[in-house]
Motif scaffolding. Structure first.
Motif, PDB file in Angstrom:
ATOM      1  N   GLY A  79      -3.343 -10.040 -16.149  1.00 48.43           N
ATOM      2  CA  GLY A  79      -4.633 -10.535 -15.676  1.00 48.43           C
ATOM      3  C   GLY A  79      -5.081 -10.056 -14.315  1.00 48.43           C
ATOM      4  O   GLY A  79      -6.089 -10.534 -13.792  1.00 48.43           O
ATOM      5  N   TRP A  80      -4.364  -9.080 -13.715  1.00 48.69           N
ATOM      6  CA  TRP A  80      -4.756  -8.620 -12.378  1.00 48.69           C
ATOM      7  C   TRP A  80      -5.677  -7.408 -12.481  1.00 48.69           C
ATOM      8  O   TRP A  80      -5.499  -6.542 -13.338  1.00 48.69           O
ATOM      9  CB  TRP A  80      -3.514  -8.263 -11.559  1.00 48.69           C
ATOM     10  N   ASP A  81      -6.663  -7.336 -11.587  1.00 40.94           N
ATOM     11  CA  ASP A  81      -7.591  -6.210 -11.584  1.00 40.94           C
ATOM     12  C   ASP A  81      -6.859  -4.927 -11.202  1.00 40.94           C
ATOM     13  O   ASP A  81      -5.965  -4.941 -10.343  1.00 40.94           O
ATOM     14  CB  ASP A  81      -8.725  -6.460 -10.588  1.00 40.94           C
ATOM     15  N   PRO A  82      -7.250  -3.788 -11.799  1.00 41.10           N
ATOM     16  CA  PRO A  82      -6.530  -2.509 -11.573  1.00 41.10           C
ATOM     17  C   PRO A  82      -6.942  -1.814 -10.279  1.00 41.10           C
ATOM     18  O   PRO A  82      -7.435  -0.682 -10.286  1.00 41.10           O
ATOM     19  CB  PRO A  82      -6.916  -1.688 -12.804  1.00 41.10           C
TER      20      PRO A  82
ATOM     21  N   LEU B 241       0.821  -1.208   0.000  1.00 40.79           N
ATOM     22  CA  LEU B 241       0.000   0.000   0.000  1.00 40.79           C
ATOM     23  C   LEU B 241       0.856   1.258   0.000  1.00 40.79           C
ATOM     24  O   LEU B 241       0.475   2.279  -0.585  1.00 40.79           O
ATOM     25  CB  LEU B 241      -0.914  -0.021   1.235  1.00 40.79           C
ATOM     26  N   ILE B 242       2.032   1.164   0.607  1.00 43.57           N
ATOM     27  CA  ILE B 242       2.928   2.328   0.662  1.00 43.57           C
ATOM     28  C   ILE B 242       3.721   2.486  -0.640  1.00 43.57           C
ATOM     29  O   ILE B 242       3.817   3.590  -1.185  1.00 43.57           O
ATOM     30  CB  ILE B 242       3.897   2.194   1.861  1.00 43.57           C
ATOM     31  N   PHE B 243       4.262   1.389  -1.130  1.00 45.29           N
ATOM     32  CA  PHE B 243       5.203   1.479  -2.251  1.00 45.29           C
ATOM     33  C   PHE B 243       4.583   1.174  -3.615  1.00 45.29           C
ATOM     34  O   PHE B 243       5.128   1.588  -4.640  1.00 45.29           O
ATOM     35  CB  PHE B 243       6.388   0.533  -2.013  1.00 45.29           C
ATOM     36  N   PHE B 244       3.475   0.453  -3.646  1.00 51.26           N
ATOM     37  CA  PHE B 244       2.855   0.161  -4.942  1.00 51.26           C
ATOM     38  C   PHE B 244       1.334   0.113  -4.788  1.00 51.26           C
ATOM     39  O   PHE B 244       0.710  -0.937  -4.862  1.00 51.26           O
ATOM     40  CB  PHE B 244       3.372  -1.170  -5.504  1.00 51.26           C
TER      41      PHE B 244
ATOM     42  N   LEU C 177      -1.123   0.174 -12.965  1.00 53.25           N
ATOM     43  CA  LEU C 177       0.135   0.378 -13.682  1.00 53.25           C
ATOM     44  C   LEU C 177       0.699  -0.937 -14.230  1.00 53.25           C
ATOM     45  O   LEU C 177       1.591  -0.923 -15.062  1.00 53.25           O
ATOM     46  CB  LEU C 177       1.167   1.027 -12.753  1.00 53.25           C
ATOM     47  N   LEU C 178       0.166  -2.069 -13.754  1.00 56.58           N
ATOM     48  CA  LEU C 178       0.639  -3.360 -14.240  1.00 56.58           C
ATOM     49  C   LEU C 178       0.146  -3.615 -15.653  1.00 56.58           C
ATOM     50  O   LEU C 178      -0.890  -3.101 -16.086  1.00 56.58           O
ATOM     51  CB  LEU C 178       0.149  -4.485 -13.321  1.00 56.58           C
ATOM     52  N   ASP C 179       0.883  -4.420 -16.382  1.00 61.42           N
ATOM     53  CA  ASP C 179       0.496  -4.814 -17.729  1.00 61.42           C
ATOM     54  C   ASP C 179      -0.841  -5.559 -17.668  1.00 61.42           C
ATOM     55  O   ASP C 179      -0.965  -6.562 -16.950  1.00 61.42           O
ATOM     56  CB  ASP C 179       1.582  -5.732 -18.319  1.00 61.42           C
TER      57      ASP C 179
END
Length: 414
Positions: free
Chosen positions: A153-156, A139-142, A147-149
């Motif tokens: 397949g990951w939800d934004p 939560l702090i760093f990402f 921003l993921l490709d």
């Protein structure tokens, strides 16, 4: 060696998506699968070859054994509709399910034979802290998963606590289960402050997932704790809930947006309808365990592609079971799930319901504590499973098999 392997298994589960060994769009092989296999393999071989030791099958697992045979019949009957590659893929996830169930049987036998540490509380605390730490770090760093490709397949998700699981709903459900296990423990007085801080930290992490299904699971849990332990918990939880609602604007947004057609709740409703439609056409034998992705593809529910990482399941574990194994499979699986609940209710009602546990005593491993966790966590998990496929998520499957194996041992009811 038993305790080393189960500890390594917990560490690998806490690694989440970072513990993947082989992956694809449909799923993958994880270190947690490997350590689960090693735990089961070593455990059964050790108990089988050791003199004066024997392996007992608790009677509740007879229901799963019947469920297993029904799954085999279902897959054989439906094999004509799938390619060999699809059948092999489907069988891998069924093997994983069986592996975790075997682990529950082994936990019972390991406790019975005295080769497994009876006190799982510190293992659960480590598990919860590892997930919470990974969540706050992410939560702090990402905080922005958009921003993921997209091909990954990951939800934004944005500004939600995901941790190593990369999913706020499963993270929240896993932490609620851990909370229930830890909450059942009565620590010595010298640990009372760290204990309270630990529970507060877990609750904060659950809040920051902004997962409504996890919040509902927590609400059901606290309600049941209030009934079992202390009615004051109901008032305290209501107060905390109101404070969170009015103090955190995003909580209001998450709750008020349930009726929004663009909200995820709308897509869950569509998932339920699709699953019911498939179940209606296969209500006796189902489509075969874990063939759901291929059936949805053939039915046209995916459009283009194969549905991503979540395409292999439904947003309801029990509806998924009904669609893939038919009504008989759902019935057998529910017997396996709910039979221990009746046993735990009997333990609490007939032995020491309403009695406070001795302060400072290591009571987590006794029948009362296990019965409490069973009676609170399983109904809460059933409610949660209507919104996400939580019953078959490895990080959660581990916890409910841990509790189930320990409960059967503590009640001495094989």
């Amino acid at each position: 060696m038993f305790n080393v392997l189960i500890t390594l298994w917990v560490v690998s589960l806490a690694l989440g998506q970072f513990g993947i060994v082989l992956g694809s769009e449909f799923g993958g092989l994880y270190f947690s699968d490997i350590f689960a296999g090693l735990f089961v393999l070593y455990g059964f071989i050790y108990l089988a070859i050791s003199p004066n030791r024997r392996i007992i099958l608790p009677k509740v697992y007879i229901f799963f054994l019947l469920f297993f045979f029904w799954n085999v019949i279902s897959l054989i009957f439906n094999s004509q509709f799938f390619s060999l590659e699809e059948l092999v893929f489907s069988s891998f996830y069924f093997i994983r399910l069986c592996l975790y169930i075997l682990a529950g049987i082994l936990i019972f036998n390991g406790l019975r034979e005295g080769v497994l540490n009876k006190n799982f509380i510190f293992l659960t605390i480590f598990y919860a802290l590892a997930l919470v730490f990974s969540g706050f770090t992410q939560l702090i760093f990402f905080p922005n998963f958009s921003l993921l490709d997209p091909s990954l397949g990951w939800d934004p998700h944005i500004n939600r606590l995901l941790g190593t699981l990369f999913d706020p709903n499963f993270m929240g459900a896993t932490l609620v289960f851990c909370f229930n296990i830890i909450f059942s423990w009565v620590p010595p007085k010298k640990y009372s402050i760290p204990f309270s801080l630990l529970l507060s930290l877990i609750l904060l992490a659950i809040l920051l997932t902004f997962s409504r299904s996890a919040w509902l699971m927590l609400a059901v849990s606290i309600f049941l704790w209030g009934v079992i332990k202390d009615p004051k918990l109901l008032l305290i939880s209501l107060l905390i809930g109101f404070l969170a609602y009015f103090a955190v604007p995003r909580v209001q947004t998450r709750i008020s947006s349930i009726t929004d057609p663009a909200d995820s709740a709308h897509f869950r409703f569509i998932s339920w309808l699709n699953t019911l439609d498939i179940a209606r056409n296969n209500f006796i034998l189902g489509t075969g365990y874990n063939t759901f992705r291929f059936v949805q593809k053939d039915t046209g529910y995916f459009g283009l592609g194969w549905g991503g990482k979540s395409g292999g399941g439904s947003d309801s574990s029990l509806l998924l079971i009904m669609a893939t194994t038919g009504i008989p499979g759902l019935f057998l699986f529910c017997l396996f799930l709910f039979y221990p609940l009746f046993s735990s209710f009997r333990v609490l009602s007939s032995r020491i319901l309403g009695m406070s546990l001795p302060d400072g005593e290591e009571v987590f491993h006794n029948h009362v504590s296990y019965a409490q966790v069973m009676l609170v966590s399983f109904p809460a998990l059933v409610v949660n499973s209507f919104f996400i496929n939580s019953f078959f998520y490895p990080q959660i499957m581990f916890l409910w098999n841990l509790v189930l194996g320990g409960f059967i041992f503590s009640c001495n009811e094989p």
